[in-house]
Design an enzyme around this catalytic site. Structure first.
Site, mmCIF file in Angstrom:
data_model
loop_
_atom_site.group_PDB
_atom_site.id
_atom_site.type_symbol
_atom_site.label_atom_id
_atom_site.label_comp_id
_atom_site.label_asym_id
_atom_site.label_seq_id
_atom_site.Cartn_x
_atom_site.Cartn_y
_atom_site.Cartn_z
ATOM 1 N N LYS A 25 -12.524 -11.277 -1.060
ATOM 2 C CA LYS A 25 -11.325 -10.471 -0.774
ATOM 3 C C LYS A 25 -10.918 -9.627 -1.991
ATOM 4 C CE LYS A 25 -7.389 -9.112 0.937
ATOM 5 N NZ LYS A 25 -7.351 -7.970 1.852
ATOM 6 N N LYS A 33 -0.935 -6.857 -7.436
ATOM 7 C CA LYS A 33 -1.333 -8.263 -7.614
ATOM 8 C C LYS A 33 -2.841 -8.415 -7.412
ATOM 9 C CE LYS A 33 -1.179 -10.346 -3.938
ATOM 10 N NZ LYS A 33 -1.522 -11.025 -2.720
ATOM 11 N N PRO A 50 3.041 -14.286 0.259
ATOM 12 C CA PRO A 50 2.602 -13.211 -0.634
ATOM 13 C C PRO A 50 1.713 -13.623 -1.809
ATOM 14 C CG PRO A 50 4.952 -12.984 -0.117
ATOM 15 C CD PRO A 50 4.517 -14.308 0.420
ATOM 16 N N THR A 90 -3.707 -13.830 -0.067
ATOM 17 C CA THR A 90 -4.596 -13.387 -1.156
ATOM 18 C C THR A 90 -3.940 -13.825 -2.461
ATOM 19 O OG1 THR A 90 -5.110 -11.435 0.155
ATOM 20 C CG2 THR A 90 -5.823 -11.423 -2.143
HETATM 21 P P1 NAD Z 1 5.099 -10.137 3.558
HETATM 22 O O1 NAD Z 1 5.916 -10.120 2.324
HETATM 23 O O2 NAD Z 1 5.329 -9.110 4.599
HETATM 24 O O3 NAD Z 1 5.251 -11.569 4.301
HETATM 25 C C1 NAD Z 1 5.286 -12.788 3.638
HETATM 26 C C2 NAD Z 1 6.129 -13.758 4.444
HETATM 27 O O4 NAD Z 1 6.114 -15.021 3.785
HETATM 28 C C3 NAD Z 1 7.601 -13.328 4.531
HETATM 29 O O5 NAD Z 1 8.047 -13.375 5.882
HETATM 30 C C4 NAD Z 1 8.333 -14.359 3.672
HETATM 31 O O6 NAD Z 1 9.651 -14.637 4.111
HETATM 32 C C5 NAD Z 1 7.416 -15.573 3.834
HETATM 33 N N1 NAD Z 1 7.537 -16.554 2.770
HETATM 34 C C6 NAD Z 1 7.605 -16.366 1.426
HETATM 35 N N2 NAD Z 1 7.713 -17.535 0.789
HETATM 36 C C7 NAD Z 1 7.709 -18.501 1.738
HETATM 37 C C8 NAD Z 1 7.804 -19.917 1.719
HETATM 38 N N3 NAD Z 1 7.917 -20.579 0.547
HETATM 39 N N4 NAD Z 1 7.803 -20.584 2.888
HETATM 40 C C9 NAD Z 1 7.693 -19.923 4.062
HETATM 41 N N5 NAD Z 1 7.610 -18.582 4.156
HETATM 42 C C10 NAD Z 1 7.616 -17.877 3.006
HETATM 43 O O7 NAD Z 1 3.576 -10.132 3.075
HETATM 44 P P2 NAD Z 1 2.285 -9.721 3.927
HETATM 45 O O8 NAD Z 1 2.080 -8.256 3.819
HETATM 46 O O9 NAD Z 1 2.337 -10.388 5.261
HETATM 47 O O10 NAD Z 1 1.144 -10.376 3.006
HETATM 48 C C11 NAD Z 1 0.902 -11.785 3.014
HETATM 49 C C12 NAD Z 1 -0.399 -12.041 2.283
HETATM 50 O O11 NAD Z 1 -1.461 -11.353 2.966
HETATM 51 C C13 NAD Z 1 -0.430 -11.518 0.833
HETATM 52 O O12 NAD Z 1 -1.113 -12.420 0.012
HETATM 53 C C14 NAD Z 1 -1.177 -10.188 0.954
HETATM 54 O O13 NAD Z 1 -1.818 -9.848 -0.248
HETATM 55 C C15 NAD Z 1 -2.154 -10.498 2.071
HETATM 56 N N6 NAD Z 1 -2.586 -9.332 2.843
HETATM 57 C C16 NAD Z 1 -1.710 -8.381 3.232
HETATM 58 C C17 NAD Z 1 -2.156 -7.269 3.955
HETATM 59 C C18 NAD Z 1 -1.205 -6.176 4.405
HETATM 60 O O14 NAD Z 1 -1.691 -5.105 4.800
HETATM 61 N N7 NAD Z 1 0.106 -6.375 4.375
HETATM 62 C C19 NAD Z 1 -3.525 -7.162 4.282
HETATM 63 C C20 NAD Z 1 -4.397 -8.189 3.920
HETATM 64 C C21 NAD Z 1 -3.926 -9.273 3.178
#
Ligand code: NAD
Length: 279
Positions: A184, A259, A74, A105
């Site tokens: 981004k 964020k 995240p 991001t």
């Molecule tokens: P999410 O919270 O669904 O997934 C994050 C994953 O990371 C979780 O499974 C969590 O357990 C894992 N995690 C956290 N800390 C960790 C660590 N220290 N070691 C290993 N695993 C760990 O988040 P997401 O929606 O998948 O977003 C991830 C990134 O992508 C963010 O930066 C977000 O801004 C970006 N993003 C998200 C989207 C969207 O639509 N969800 C779109 C584009 C970009």
């Protein structure tokens, strides 16, 4: 894809379907080494392809066993933990020749810190910022847009395009390190404002008695046409595959948009770009 030892750390809303798409083109003898702090998602991915997925117990183990490692967590604090955690982090492994692609991001400072520490300790290793756009739908369909923090003539680009193209349909080298994150943040600043504008405009229509699906269809062929309207409409029921129509499952969390907005506003201040809407 030729035989590859790939790694993926962070199997959430985005990382999980991205990892599933990587699996589809792993090639003979290839393996995908994965880690997430949640055992549940690790087990679930392992069950999707028991012969191809190696569930690891730390980011360090993924790094030891893989050549190209993707990270998708995240925020900057999670990226720091993945890379810097003593004993379990990526940097507690031997990283010579390895390539890291951080798709999260995050703030550019964290990305630059990780890049610099890896570069100083392991000059033959590489670290790229490579955030994505396309959301959970694009991640599942393998149609993400990758914004890569590198020049067009980067030595690793050809090798990276192979796995990246199994997760995305557009790959843009953005001109240099950390400019992927810049692209981004600019994108999300814009799409976040469009989401608010679309919500408010749809609400004016609904409160005036209009059918929201008809209003969205009109937007789609008029000047209010946007991806937010067409694919991610905020009114439940208008786009069947949008999170709003699925009890908000699989969407982009409000805390993540907050964020990204904060990071974009900070960047604007740093570079002296005037904002009227951001605050
Ligand atoms: P999410 O919270 O669904 O997934 C994050 C994953 O990371 C979780 O499974 C969590 O357990 C894992 N995690 C956290 N800390 C960790 C660590 N220290 N070691 C290993 N695993 C760990 O988040 P997401 O929606 O998948 O977003 C991830 C990134 O992508 C963010 O930066 C977000 O801004 C970006 N993003 C998200 C989207 C969207 O639509 N969800 C779109 C584009 C970009």
């Amino acid at each position: 894809m030729s035989r590859r030892m790939l790694g993926f750390i962070g199997l959430g809303v985005m990382g999980y379907p991205m990892a599933v798409n990587l699996l589809k083109k792993l090639g003979d003898g290839g393996k995908l080494h994965v880690f997430d702090v949640s055992n549940h998602v690790l087990e679930s991915l392992k069950q999707e392809a028991p012969d191809l997925v190696v569930a690891c117990s730390s980011a360090r183990e993924v790094s030891v066993k893989s050549d190209i490692i993707f990270t998708m967590v995240p925020e900057g604090s999670h990226v720091r933990s993945v890379y810097f955690d003593e004993g379990n982090g990526v940097l507690s492994a031997e990283l010579d020749g390895k390539t890291f692609v951080d798709c999260s991001t995050i703030d550019t400072k964290t990305s630059i810190d990780v890049h610099d520490v890896i570069g100083e300790k392991y000059p033959t290793a590489s670290f790229y910022d490579a955030p994505v756009s396309g959301g959970s739908l694009g991640a599942a369909a393998g149609t993400l847009t990758f914004m890569l923090g590198c020049k067009e003539d980067d030595a690793n680009l050809l090798v990276l395009k192979d796995p990246l193209s199994s997760m995305g349909s557009s790959i843009f080298p953005c001109g240099g390190f950390s400019l992927g994150l810049t692209a981004k943040l600019c994108n999300n600043y814009c799409s976040g404002l469009i989401a608010i504008a679309t919500s408010e405009a749809m609400n004016i229509g609904i409160k005036s008695g209009m059918d929201p699906s008809l209003l969205s269809t009109i937007f789609a062929v008029s000047t209010a046409q946007t991806t937010i309207n067409d694919k991610w409409n905020p009114v439940p029921g208008v786009c069947p595959s949008a999170p709003a129509s699925k009890d908000y499952q699989g969407g982009f969390k409000v805390q993540l948009m907050k964020k990204d907005f904060s990071l974009a506003v900070e960047t604007a201040k740093r570079v002296g770009a005037q904002l009227c809407l951001g605050e």
